[in-house]
Each structure stands twice: as structure tokens, then as C-alpha cells.
Design a protein around this motif. Structure first.
Motif, PDB file in Angstrom:
ATOM      1  N   LEU A  84      56.058  60.736 -30.068  1.00 52.82           N
ATOM      2  CA  LEU A  84      55.983  59.577 -30.954  1.00 52.82           C
ATOM      3  C   LEU A  84      55.118  58.482 -30.350  1.00 52.82           C
ATOM      4  O   LEU A  84      55.100  58.292 -29.148  1.00 52.82           O
ATOM      5  N   ALA A  85      54.433  57.748 -31.216  1.00 52.04           N
ATOM      6  CA  ALA A  85      53.805  56.508 -30.771  1.00 52.04           C
ATOM      7  C   ALA A  85      54.886  55.436 -30.820  1.00 52.04           C
ATOM      8  O   ALA A  85      55.838  55.551 -31.586  1.00 52.04           O
ATOM      9  N   VAL A  86      54.766  54.408 -29.989  1.00 54.19           N
ATOM     10  CA  VAL A  86      55.837  53.418 -29.920  1.00 54.19           C
ATOM     11  C   VAL A  86      55.334  52.011 -30.218  1.00 54.19           C
ATOM     12  O   VAL A  86      54.335  51.560 -29.651  1.00 54.19           O
ATOM     13  N   SER A  87      56.010  51.330 -31.150  1.00 50.52           N
ATOM     14  CA  SER A  87      55.779  49.901 -31.369  1.00 50.52           C
ATOM     15  C   SER A  87      57.042  49.171 -30.976  1.00 50.52           C
ATOM     16  O   SER A  87      58.138  49.691 -31.135  1.00 50.52           O
ATOM     17  N   GLU A  88      56.864  47.963 -30.524  1.00 51.75           N
ATOM     18  CA  GLU A  88      58.030  47.256 -30.024  1.00 51.75           C
ATOM     19  C   GLU A  88      58.055  45.833 -30.581  1.00 51.75           C
ATOM     20  O   GLU A  88      57.049  45.142 -30.523  1.00 51.75           O
ATOM     21  N   ILE A  89      59.190  45.434 -31.126  1.00 58.21           N
ATOM     22  CA  ILE A  89      59.346  44.020 -31.482  1.00 58.21           C
ATOM     23  C   ILE A  89      60.063  43.401 -30.295  1.00 58.21           C
ATOM     24  O   ILE A  89      61.276  43.548 -30.128  1.00 58.21           O
ATOM     25  N   SER A  90      59.280  42.749 -29.455  1.00 59.11           N
ATOM     26  CA  SER A  90      59.808  42.381 -28.147  1.00 59.11           C
ATOM     27  C   SER A  90      60.603  41.082 -28.164  1.00 59.11           C
ATOM     28  O   SER A  90      61.399  40.837 -27.278  1.00 59.11           O
ATOM     29  N   ALA A  91      60.389  40.240 -29.163  1.00 62.13           N
ATOM     30  CA  ALA A  91      61.100  38.965 -29.182  1.00 62.13           C
ATOM     31  C   ALA A  91      61.694  38.715 -30.559  1.00 62.13           C
ATOM     32  O   ALA A  91      61.064  38.995 -31.574  1.00 62.13           O
ATOM     33  N   PRO A  92      62.914  38.201 -30.615  1.00 59.12           N
ATOM     34  CA  PRO A  92      63.555  37.922 -31.897  1.00 59.12           C
ATOM     35  C   PRO A  92      62.939  36.680 -32.549  1.00 59.12           C
ATOM     36  O   PRO A  92      62.259  35.913 -31.867  1.00 59.12           O
TER      37      PRO A  92
END
Ligand code: ADP
Ligand code: MG
Length: 700
Positions: free
Chosen positions: A450-458
Motif C-alpha cells: 500500500l501507499a501511505v498518506s498520513e493526517i499527522s495533525a488534528p
């Protein structure tokens, strides 16, 4: 006599070049022995089987794979006169007399013991069965520490010494399953260690200086030093990582032949969506969206993992992705692991979609046959733009007119196989979402395909949730605090203890608890109750009433673990929090702290002396951080314990021996080996089992 191993290939193999032919492994696995149920081991009856079951141990092989969380440190054998400070020691003593008493739910057993140099009082907590065994004159070996009351026993032996030995394994366990039992069961299972065969080619073992798998299992459970235990663990970790890499390579190869239709660039509908949203997307959300847009423009099906902590705003990104399908005149599907979660998603997106003129259908198994036919018809004709349902339902029953995008929520509950199954039939672009994030570099390896995206901050206006741990005696204070929030116009959750038994038992326990709270702690407040046994209409009504503020408190089972979004709810009490897993607690806690208001989470546990070591570690972890990434790492370290069956992670993330942070070199090596061993029969069964298990779990 086996043939001499061909050492010639050795040099070649330290790299990635495979030899012309792999010599076969010499040990032939006696298939089946490790798959035998635990009851086939001496000393395991129904009660022990049930307790082992709660640790996810069902077979002899599972026992061997239950990795010790630590080992007893070497402790010196001392006489009573030589005891010093609070230094751990082993005593060889004789019982003079023993007596027991209770303090609340705590059972305290005290024995006066002596050796040639003196007398001391030894204490045990919550081991009432031991009382009958401590007759005067009984000889004991005790391991423990002196304290101001005498000697606090951590392990003991009556007769042959095993428990008090140096480097005795300490297993992840539940409070009602003694280390002694686990050690005895493991000892019995070790007799079958050789039946698993040797999955690695001899040349690899030689070049990487690895012990035989069977020896590694023995040394993992019965090491003579910490170093030996670590060497054994790493051997087993390599097997497991290699299996994983082989499985991922297979899936990736299968998918490469698939094609998807590329979507045209973002257009009007998603622009309107941004306007209609009551907030502006954060930079982190926009970054994820940009990565998704790039994938959607390609003719290879997207396979992307969207990671983000609870409450980080993944749903907004998911809906954007679905709308991209709709604006291209095609369809999107949103799949959740449970019906409750599917419903929650439906409620969340329904309103927004209505404003956008996009038709959404909710497909659950609780629809009547007629309703369901009608819904399926709408999806099949293309009248519905977005279908929401459980993944099982959508995968098996629903024909889409033109499915372009699928969003799969809670990725960790699905294994490789579902992901492939979904893609094989229809080749849509797939976005997987998970709120149990693991650090990005590790995710890339663990979910190698899988490629990964990250929502790092709320979203910026959030205040970290304040978490406190209180023991039962002080639970009254927790409710006082909760009532204060209610009196200020806020709302609250009370999470019921996990009880053993069916969904129905759980449901009844929740109803009883709600009734009790209405009578006592929450008398005079409007209290609703949700659990997995409610009819859809009832559950909708209750959830609806809670989100409109007509109910002030929601008493619930873990059905509220995911998906509920009521920003006015600012406090949560989790009862018997020591029974929950860390990931689960973090998910539950994520139900509060969703607005700008300061939120609180109160974890109520049993008395500290009654808790297992890892329960204490989990609760301490929860109070020390709200960062999901950090908790995920802590969880990997403490894992194994308290995972009730069903809550257990599966497939790719179910690594038993690997310590992801410490074993990066092994990850790399496993990748190399997988490339070299691909197509060869090594670990064939293990790979099949991994892919098969993934399939099985997804369907449950
Ligand atoms: P997750 O699914 O990642 O747990 P949600 O998508 O449910 O999180 O979002 C959590 C809450 O944050 C919801 O109430 C949602 O409306 C709100 N939210 C999402 N994105 C933003 C944003 N950019 N700004 C403010 N609030 C947001
Ligand atoms: Mg969510």
C-alpha cells in the motif's frame, strides 16, 4: 545421516542472488501436531482452555507462539539473614504457619517461613488456592523482594524449582491465568517444537548464523541468558517477516495486472463540497487529498492507506474521495467493519450529500427483504452515487452500475485477501483508512503493498483529552465529575465492562448497568443505552436522540468504539478499563475531545494489586499520552495480553515475534530474502495460512 549441506552456495546467498536450485530443507514437518487444540496438552481442561482462548491461544502452535514479555532477572540465592534493602532474592525456606484474610476484594495470604538464619513473613495476593498447600513443614523456594512487611513473593516453587529459576519466562496474561499455568502448558507444548519443521534453507541459516527454528522456540521459552532469548526471538521474527514479505509480493504481483479507469481532474462537485463543509480542510487533509488525486489520475487501481489518529478528520477526506467518483458520473462505496459503524458513517455523510444533491444508500443486513431489493436495484441502476454498508455485504451481494472508488474503514481489521478480493472483481480505486496508526516508515514495510498518506495533525482547535486512572474505590468521584459536566450542559459516555459471553450477554449487561445508573449515580439524568443487539431503528433513535442532545448520557458497549461524533460530549467513564486493549481504549477515548471544549476520559479499574503487569502498563500509557502513534508503538511492546478474541488484530499487523523498532535490519533482510526465495517452496504453508487467515477474519 543427512547429506552434508552444500556450503558452496553460502557466499552467493549473503546477497540476494539465489542459487540455481534450492536444496530441500531436511526436517519434514509433521503437519497437524501444532494445529492440535490446546486441550490435547496435559493439564489443559475446559477452564484453562477458556482462559487461554482469551489470549488468542487455541492450538499447540499458538502456545509456542505466545512470546514471553520478559524474563526473570537472575536473582541471588540468599538466607533470610542476608536479605538486604529491596533487592530481589531467592529463598529456600520451610513453612511454620500460614493464614489468610481479605481486604475488600483482595485476598491476602501470609506464611511465616524460616531457614537456618531466621524467620520472615511471606505474602501472596489473590491466590486463595495456595492456602491448602502451605501446611507447616512444607519446603518452599521463593523469589521476591523484601519489603517493610516481610517478603513479597513474585514466584514460588513447591518441590521442583522452575518458577523461581533465573530467566524464567513471564508471559502476557490475564489476571485470572497464573504464570505457573502458562509455564506448565508451554513446557508441555515444547515437546512438539520440532513438528513445525524447518522452514528456512540451510544456506540461509548458515549465512545468517541462525539457530534452527525448533531450537529457537525452545530457547525463547527456556533461555539460559537474555542474549540467548533475544537470538531466538530474532530467528522467529525473521520467519514471520519473511512470510509477510512473501505474501505481500504475491498480492502485489497479482494486482499489477489489474487496470482501473483514470478519473478526470477534480471538478465542480468537490469544489462545492469544500464550500458546504462547516470548516476549512486542514493542511494535513489537503496533503492527503493531493496524494489521492494523483492516484485517481492513473490507470493502476489506487491502493492507499490513509492513517490518522482518532478525530484527525479522515472522514472528510474519505467523502472527498467518494465524491470524486460521483462527479465523474460513477459510484463510490464506503465499507465499514460493523453495521453500527456503517450506520454512523451514513448519518455523517447523508446530510452533506443531500446538500450536494448526491444520493446515498445505506445497505445493512437489517433491511427487510423488500427494502434491500429496492436498495440493490438503485445501486445497480446507478441512481445511487454512494453506497454505505459493511464490507461483507457490499462485496458479496451488491452489483454496482459503475463502481470507481471504494473506501474501506478500519483497515487493520481486514487482511490482504479482502483487499485483493475487492480489487479483483471490479478494480476500483481503493482507499483504506485506519485509526490505529503505526509510524510511516514501518507502515510502508508492514503494509508493503500500500501507499501511505498520513493526517499527522488534528484540526487546530482541539485540546488534548485529559485522562485519569482511578481505582474502583474512587469511582464515586468519577461520577461526581461526570455530573458536573452534565450540569454544565455537556454530554457524557459511560462504557460498560467487557463481559465474557455472547453479544446477547453483553447487551443484557449494558441494559442492567444503564438501569442501575439511572437509579443511582445518574438518577434524574436522561440516560440512553446502545449495544450490538438493538434493532437498527432503536439504535438509530437512541443515537439520534443523543446527538440532538435529548439524551445526556450514553451507556454503551464498545459499539461506540468508532464512528460516533458528538462534539458536545466532553467526558467519558470507562468501567473496568483494565480489561480493554490499548488500541481499543484509545479508540473509545476518541469519542470525546471532538469539539473545542476541554474533554476528559476517566479510566476506572479494579484494585491495583488485582491487575496484571501489562494492564498497569496499558493504563499508565493511556494517562501518559494521547498520541495514537506513540500508543500504537507501546501497544506493540505490551501486546498479547488482554486481547479478547474478536478484538485481536489480524493478518498483516499480527506480528508476534517482531519488535518493529528494534528489528529494522531484519525487515530489510526479510525483503531481500523474499526476493530471492519467491516462487520457491519455503514457508509456502505459512504464506498460505497468512493469506487464508486474513480472508477468514475479514469474513467473520
Ligand atoms: P476520524 O474519522 O479521523 O476519527 P472525523 O473525520 O470523524 O475523524 O473528524 C472528527 C471531528 O473533526 C468531526 O467532528 C469533524 O467534523 C471534525 N473535523 C474534521 N475536519 C476538520 C477541520 N478541518 N476543521 C475542523 N473540524 C474538523
Ligand atoms: Mg472516523
Amino acid at each position: 545421516m543427512p547429506a552434508t549441506p552444500t556450503t558452496r552456495q553460502l557466499a552467493g546467498f549473503t546477497g540476494v542472488d539465489p542459487p540455481g536450485r534450492w536444496p530441500p530443507t531436511r526436517t519434514i514437518p509433521r503437519a497437524g501436531a501444532l494445529e492440535q487444540p490446546v486441550e490435547t496438552l496435559p493439564g489443559v481442561g475446559p477452564a484453562v482452555r477458556r482462559k487461554l482462548g482469551r489470549l488468542g491461544i487455541a492450538t499447540v502452535g499458538d502456545v509456542l507462539a505466545h512470546r514471553p514479555r520478559r524474563y526473570e532477572s537472575p536473582a541471588e540465592e540468599r538466607t533470610i539473614a542476608e536479605l538486604f534493602g529491596d533487592e530481589e532474592a531467592v529463598l529456600d525456606v520451610v513453612v511454620r504457619r500460614a493464614s489468610a484474610r481479605r481486604r475488600g476484594r483482595l485476598h491476602i495470604l501470609t506464611a511465616h517461613v524460616t531457614d537456618a538464619t531466621g524467620e520472615i513473613r511471606a505474602t501472596w495476593f489473590n491466590q486463595p488456592w495456595l492456602e491448602g498447600k502451605l501446611a507447616a513443614g512444607t519446603r518452599l523456594r521463593l523469589r521476591g523482594k523484601p519489603n517493610r512487611f516481610g517478603f513479597q513473593v513474585s514466584s514460588y516453587d513447591i518441590g521442583d524449582a522452575a518458577e523461581t529459576a533465573d530467566f524464567a519466562p513471564v508471559y502476557p496474561s490475564t489476571a485470572d491465568l497464573a504464570q505457573k499455568t502458562l509455564r506448565t502448558v508451554t513446557e508441555a507444548a515444547l515437546g512438539f517444537a520440532r513438528d513445525g519443521g524447518e522452514p528456512l534453507p540451510a544456506v540461509v541459516r548458515a549465512s545468517d548464523q541462525l539457530p534452527l527454528r525448533a531450537d529457537a522456540l525452545v530457547r525463547l521459552h527456556r533461555p539460559r541468558s537474555d542474549a540467548e532469548a533475544e537470538r531466538a526471538r530474532r530467528r522467529l521474527a525473521l520467519d514471520e517477516l519473511l512470510t509477510l514479505q512473501l505474501a505481500l509480493r504475491r498480492r502485489t504481483a497479482e494486482r499489477e495486472v489489474l487496470v482501473a479507469e483514470a478519473l478526470p481532474p477534480p471538478a465542480e462537485l468537490v469544489a462545492t463540497y469544500r464550500d458546504v463543509l462547516p470548516f476549512t480542510l486542514t493542511a494535513a487533509q489537503d496533503r492527503a487529498i493531493a496524494e489521492i488525486d494523483a492516484d485517481l489520475a492513473r490507470t493502476t487501481p489506487m491502493q492507499r492507506l490513509l492513517q490518522g489518529d482518532v478525530g484527525s478528520g479522515k472522514t472528510a477526506v474519505a467523502l472527498y474521495t467518494l465524491l470524486r467518483a460521483v462527479e465523474a458520473g460513477r459510484q463510490g462505496a464506503l465499507m465499514a467493519p460493523t453495521e453500527t459503524l456503517a450506520e454512523q458513517h451514513f448519518f455523517t455523510i447523508e446530510g452533506l450529500c443531500a446538500e450536494l444533491g448526491v444520493r446515498v444508500a445505506l445497505l445493512t443486513s437489517s433491511l427487510t427483504a423488500r427494502e434491500r431489493r429496492a436498495a440493490h436495484q438503485l445501486v445497480a441502476s446507478g441512481d445511487v452515487g454512494i453506497a454505505v454498508g459493511t464490507h461483507a455485504l457490499i462485496q458479496r451481494e451488491v452489483e454496482f452500475a459503475d463502481l470507481a472508488v471504494a473506501v474501506v474503514d478500519e483497515q487493520h481489521r481486514f487482511g490482504v485477501e479482502q483487499r485483493a478480493a475487492l480489487a479483483e472483481g471490479r478494480s476500483p480505486h481503493v482507499l483504506h483508512m485506519t485509526a490505529t496508526p503505526i509510524p510511516r516508515t514501518l507502515a510502508l514495510t508492514v503494509y508493503g503493498d500500500l501507499a501511505v498518506s498520513e493526517i499527522s495533525a488534528p484540526p487546530a482547535d482541539r485540546k488534548p483529552i485529559k485522562t485519569a486512572w482511578v481505582t474502583e474505590e474512587r469511582s464515586a468521584e468519577a461520577y461526581t465529575r461526570l455530573r458536573r459536566h452534565l450540569d454544565d450542559g455537556r454530554q457524557a459516555y459511560v462504557v460498560c465492562p467487557l463481559v465474557e459471553g455472547s453479544e446477547t450477554t453483553l447487551a443484557r449487561a449494558a441494559e442492567d448497568e444503564a438501569a442501575r445508573l439511572r437509579e443511582h449515580e445518574l438518577a434524574g439524568y436522561r440516560v440512553g443505552c446502545v449495544h450490538g443487539r438493538l434493532k437498527t431503528a432503536e439504535r438509530r433513535a437512541t443515537m439520534g436522540a443523543f446527538s440532538r442532545g435529548e439524551l445526556e448520557v450514553l451507556v454503551a458497549t464498545t459499539v461506540i468504539e468508532v464512528g460516533i461524533d458528538v462534539p458536545n460530549a466532553t467526558i467519558m467513564i470507562v468501567q473496568e478499563a483494565d480489561r480493554f486493549g490499548l488500541a481499543q481504549l484509545h479508540q473509545l477515548r476518541g469519542r470525546v475531545g471532538r469539539g473545542a471544549e476541554q474533554s476528559f476520559c476517566l479510566l476506572v479499574s479494579r484494585h491495583r494489586d488485582e491487575l496484571s503487569e501489562s494492564a498497569i502498563e496499558r493504563l499508565e500509557a493511556m494517562t501518559s499520552t494521547t498520541d495514537g502513534f506513540e500508543l500504537a508503538e507501546r501497544d506493540l511492546e505490551i501486546r498479547g495480553e488482554g486481547q479478547l478474541v474478536g478484538a485481536r488484530q489480524s493478518g498483516l499487523t499480527d506480528l508476534r515475534f517482531t519488535r518493529l523498532r528494534a528489528d529494522r535490519d531484519l525487515l530489510e533482510r526479510a525483503k531481500e530474502l523474499a526476493a530471492a526465495l519467491e516462487g520457491e517452496p519455503f514457508l509456502h504453508d505459512e504464506v498460505e495460512r497468512l493469506l487464508g487467515e486474513a480472508e477468514h477474519v475479514g469474513e467473520s
